[in-house]
Design a protein around this motif. Structure first.
Motif, mmCIF file in Angstrom:
data_model
loop_
_atom_site.group_PDB
_atom_site.id
_atom_site.type_symbol
_atom_site.label_atom_id
_atom_site.label_comp_id
_atom_site.label_asym_id
_atom_site.label_seq_id
_atom_site.Cartn_x
_atom_site.Cartn_y
_atom_site.Cartn_z
ATOM 1 N N VAL A 272 31.076 38.992 33.911
ATOM 2 C CA VAL A 272 32.449 38.555 34.149
ATOM 3 C C VAL A 272 32.441 37.029 34.157
ATOM 4 N N GLN B 47 41.547 39.593 40.358
ATOM 5 C CA GLN B 47 40.599 40.203 39.432
ATOM 6 C C GLN B 47 39.398 40.762 40.195
ATOM 7 N N GLU B 48 39.555 41.929 40.741
ATOM 8 C CA GLU B 48 38.452 42.562 41.456
ATOM 9 C C GLU B 48 37.450 43.131 40.458
ATOM 10 N N PHE B 49 36.194 42.780 40.624
ATOM 11 C CA PHE B 49 35.175 43.294 39.722
ATOM 12 C C PHE B 49 33.933 43.670 40.522
ATOM 13 N N THR C 157 30.986 46.890 31.656
ATOM 14 C CA THR C 157 30.992 45.430 31.749
ATOM 15 C C THR C 157 29.761 44.938 32.502
ATOM 16 N N LEU D 275 37.872 45.221 31.627
ATOM 17 C CA LEU D 275 36.895 45.393 32.686
ATOM 18 C C LEU D 275 36.652 46.889 32.878
ATOM 19 N N TYR E 244 33.697 40.403 30.059
ATOM 20 C CA TYR E 244 35.108 40.301 30.431
ATOM 21 C C TYR E 244 35.362 38.851 30.799
ATOM 22 N N CYS F 38 28.037 43.090 38.560
ATOM 23 C CA CYS F 38 28.243 42.305 37.334
ATOM 24 C C CYS F 38 27.714 40.889 37.531
#
Length: 236
Positions: free
Chosen positions: A29, A103-105, A26, A22, A56, A109
């Motif tokens: 996700v 899973q911080e994104f 990216t 990530l 990702y 995204c």
């Protein structure tokens, strides 16, 4: 016999697998939920030809592992059975919540939730019950649980979520009657404005639609960008 069945709460630990990194590059996700008999690390192989810099992929692991045959060598897993389904569903959803939180994104995204086979029932329950705001929901060769209805998914329209269903036209589990039933459920709930692709297998035998086949050679439109799901290699 004075029989009673009781419950107890305890803390448990489960793994999940990821593919690629990530980064600021990216664009997409994915949370991908495997079918019965899989392990998450092997399921990820079916996504390894997506451009790594832009994708990702997170693959949660079904909790109930078992040996696949009498040789006691290959191991698979199941998300749920008909035994204690309601309680087990809440356990699975709590696990997915923990994976999602870990899973911080970035919000910019594209967030895609994909369920395959038994994973469809998990994906739809999680998205519906937790009101998950995803850009795309992909339901691949599986059914929507009977307890879910249109009102459970009304927020998807407000979120402009794109819903795609993929169904094999020679899937041995999808009879004409069940296809009618699932089509009605799709139209009535998550798939009101989605598209359903009926995918034709090249194989002569009528085995269940499987990610190993050419059906993943499809293109999903994700926020004006074309992300190709490449033909998947045959694995041993």
């Amino acid at each position: 016999m004075d029989y009673s069945e009781n419950t107890v709460s305890y803390t448990t630990t489960n793994s999940y697998a990821t593919l690629n990194s990530l980064t600021s590059q990216t664009k997409n996700v994915w949370i991908v939920l495997h079918g019965i008999g899989y392990l998450s690390r092997y399921f990820l192989r079916y996504f390894d030809e997506l451009p790594p810099e832009g994708n990702y992929i997170i693959a949660p692991q079904a909790p109930s592992k078992y040996y696949l045959n009498n040789t006691y060598r290959r191991v698979g897993a199941s998300w749920l059975t008909k035994e204690g389904t309601e309680q087990e569903t809440q356990n699975v959803l709590a696990y997915l919540d923990a994976v999602y939180a870990a899973q911080e994104f970035p919000e910019n995204c594209n967030f895609i939730v994909l369920g395959y086979s038994q994973g469809v029932s998990i994906a739809t329950r999680w998205v519906a019950q937790r009101k998950i705001k995803c850009n795309q929901l992909v339901l691949y060769a599986g059914g929507i649980p009977n307890e879910l209805n249109a009102s459970d998914f009304s927020f998807l329209k407000e979120n402009h979520t794109k819903v795609t269903t993929l169904v094999g036209d020679t899937d041995e589990y999808i009879t004409k009657e069940r296809r009618k039933t699932e089509s009605k459920k799709n139209r009535a709930s998550v798939c009101r404005k989605s598209r359903t692709n009926f995918l034709r297998r090249r194989a002569r035998n009528k085995k269940r639609t499987h990610p190993k086949s050419s059906i993943m050679n499809k293109t999903l439109v994700l926020e004006n960008e074309l992300v190709k799901l490449v033909p998947l290699k045959k694995r041993t």
